[in-house]
Each structure stands twice: as structure tokens, then as C-alpha cells.
Design an enzyme around this catalytic site. Structure first.
Site, PDB file in Angstrom:
ATOM      1  N   LYS A 163       5.515   0.579  -3.707  1.00  0.00           N
ATOM      2  CA  LYS A 163       6.856  -0.037  -3.708  1.00  0.00           C
ATOM      3  C   LYS A 163       7.511   0.084  -5.091  1.00  0.00           C
ATOM      4  CE  LYS A 163       7.134  -1.589   0.604  1.00  0.00           C
ATOM      5  NZ  LYS A 163       7.896  -0.797   1.596  1.00  0.00           N
ATOM      6  N   TYR A 201      -1.994  -6.881  -1.929  1.00  0.00           N
ATOM      7  CA  TYR A 201      -0.935  -5.892  -1.691  1.00  0.00           C
ATOM      8  C   TYR A 201      -1.325  -4.519  -2.266  1.00  0.00           C
ATOM      9  CZ  TYR A 201       3.785  -4.686  -0.230  1.00  0.00           C
ATOM     10  OH  TYR A 201       4.858  -4.134   0.428  1.00  0.00           O
TER      11      TYR A 201
END
Ligand code: NAD
Length: 278
Positions: free
Chosen positions: A168, A161
């Protein structure tokens, strides 16, 4: 919730949903859930390639407000909000379901992220919510509700990720700052942290099938979530049901965020086959 369970929670409410790529998009799951409850919806997609998928979806909702908007260009955002202002004058809700990073860097090491991709990822995946939130707030004179989409990779390290996890985390922090700034105007700002769902954006993440399978086997509900479930939770946050909630990151992930290690009953799996024969 099917239309047969319609309770009119969004009757008389109008808003914009950004990030429609196709009928697998989380934006579409949210659009359906809100339209089912009476909302009038404007939609945005980005670029000609998405247009042919977005147009029939907008038609299905009976929406004639469909915009090609690139959030990395403020003039594109300004033009869209000006057009919505001309049509509606004000809005009640905003959904930001947009994220981007170079998929070559959604595998391998985070530490190898390039400066260029770091800035672009932060611009499109973080700053754009602040930007569109500012434009939307100016059109919410009696208050409103905004929702963005985040992922557990903001809180814990998840395979591949990488820079999206860093983005995020910044997005979740910006939700808290926006909630404070806009709360005095009766505008609520929240994030939904969705579990993995097979979408266009997700397919760019390395070993995504493995991540999906691992979540299915190890989350407390022993399954993955659907775009419709994210839609129902967005309905709660965007309607009067969520009137006391702001600045929250709400997990819609079959409970995966509370798991500390592999479930005892879960089979071990490997990346190549997705599942190892015991
Ligand atoms: N699918 C998942 O597993 C998952 C899980 C948690 C959070 N999310 C988040 O949900 C959101 C929606 O993604 P999705 O999974 O529905 O995938 P998707 O591919 O359907 O949607 C991503 C959208 O971002 C848009 N976008 C990218 N760059 C843009 C730009 N410059 N301007 C305007 N739009 C731009 C794309 O056009 C696309 O519509 C993203 O923020 C994603 O990170 C997804």
C-alpha cells in the site's frame, strides 16, 4: 446519500469499477453511490467463483458491461478495455478496488514474507493500478478521474498487515507519480485510505475483528466507517466536486489516522474475546 438526494453529479459520465466480489465489497459501495448520481458503470470481478455474485449486482445497476478480468494477466486487461472501447469509445472514471496477498502471510512476521508472495502481492496490489490506469487514460481524451483503495498500514505498522502495508505504501507513491504523469491530460489520480470494513479481503487479515473493534473504540468519531461512506467520498473525487484534487491520499477512516494512543475513555480489549471485562 439516498436517491432522494440525487443531484445528478455523475449524469452523462461513464466508467469502470474493478474489484467486485460481493455486496460487501468497497467496489459495490462506490458503484451504488455513483449510480445514484447518474453514472453509467462497467464492472469487473475475477474468476468464476465471483461470477454468480457479480451478475445480479450488475443487473441491479442496469449494467450490461460485466467483465471477468485477472489483473495479473495483461491480455485479460487489454481484452476488457477493448470491449469497453467498442461499447463506449471513451470513459470518464476508473475505480481500482483490488488487492491480494497470501493470507498465510497476513499474520506472523513481515520479515518472513516469501519472495514469491512479495512479488505477487506487489503485482496485484500495486502494479495493476499502474497497468489499468494506463489503459484507462488512453480512453480519457477529455480528461477523467481515477481512484484506488489503500489503508493506514501503508503509513504505520498495523498488526498482521505485513507485506500488504509495504504494497500500500508503494501504491500511494504510484498514485503521486501517476498524478504527475497524467495531470497534463486533465486526468486526476487519488487514493482513498479506508478504515477497516468487514469484507472478503479483510477476513484474510489475522485478528481482523480485534482491529475493527479497536478502531471503533479509539477513532475520533468512535465508530467504524461503512462502504457507503467510502462510496460518498469516491463520488467527491470522481465527480466535478473534486476537480482541484489530485495525487492525494484521502483518509475515510472516522479520523483514526490522527490518533497517537488509546483513548482515555476506551475500554481495553484483548484479541481473544474482542473485549475485556474491566
Ligand atoms: N476492507 C477493508 O478494511 C479495507 C480497508 C482499506 C483498504 N481496502 C482495500 O480496498 C480494496 C477492495 O477490497 P475489499 O475490502 O472491498 O475486499 P473484496 O474482497 O470485496 O475486494 C477485493 C477484490 O480484489 C480482487 N482481486 C484479487 N486478485 C485479483 C486479480 N488477480 N485480478 C483481479 N481482481 C483481483 C478480488 O476478486 C476482489 O473482488 C482492496 O485494495 C483493499 O486492500 C480495504
Amino acid at each position: 446519500m439516498s436517491s432522494s438526494e440525487r443531484s445528478g453529479l455523475m449524469d452523462g459520465k461513464r466508467g469502470l469499477i474493478m474489484g467486485l466480489a460481493n455486496d460487501k465489497s468497497i467496489a459495490w459501495g462506490i458503484a451504488k453511490a455513483l449510480a445514484d448520481q447518474g453514472a453509467e458503470i462497467a464492472l469487473s470481478y475475477q474468476g468464476d467463483a465471483m461470477k454468480k455474485r457479480a451478475e445480479p449486482l450488475a443487473k441491479e445497476l442496469g449494467s450490461n458491461l460485466l467483465f471477468d478480468c485477472d489483473v495479473s494477466k495483461e491480455e485479460s486487461v487489454a481484452a476488457m478495455f477493448a470491449a469497453i472501447g467498442d461499447a463506449w469509445g471513451k470513459i470518464d472514471f476508473l475505480v481500482h478496488a483490488i488487492g491480494y496477498s497470501d493470507k498465510e502471510q497476513l499474520r506472523g512476521r513481515y520479515v518472513d514474507t516469501t519472495h514469491e508472495n512479495f512479488l505477487k502481492t506487489m503485482d496485484i496490489s500495486v502494479y495493476s493500478f499502474t497497468l489499468v490506469g494506463r489503459y484507462a487514460a488512453a480512453m480519457m481524451p477529455e480528461g477523467g478521474s481515477m481512484v484506488t483503495l489503500t489503508y493506514y498500514g501503508a503509513e504505520r505498522v498495523m498488526p498482521h498487515y505485513n507485506v500488504m502495508g509495504v504494497a500500500k505504501a508503494a501504491l500511494e507513491a504510484s498514485v503521486r507519480y501517476m498524478a504527475e504523469d497524467l495531470g497534463k491530460e486533465n486526468i486526476r489520480v487519488n487514493a482513498i485510505s479506508a478504515g477497516p470494513i468487514k469484507t472478503l479481503a479483510a477476513s484474510g487479515i489475522g485478528d481482523f475483528r480485534y482491529i475493527l473493534k479497536w478502531n471503533e473504540l479509539n477513532s475520533p468519531l468512535r465508530r467504524n466507517v461503512t462502504q457507503d461512506e467510502v462510496g460518498k467520498s469516491a463520488l467527491y473525487l470522481l465527480s466535478d466536486l473534486g476537480s482541484g484534487v489530485t495525487g492525494e491520499t484521502h483518509h475515510v477512516d472516522a479520523g483514526y489516522h490522527l490518533v497517537g494512543m488509546k483513548a482515555v475513555d476506551a475500554p481495553d480489549i484483548d484479541v481473544v474475546s474482542g473485549r475485556k471485562d474491566a
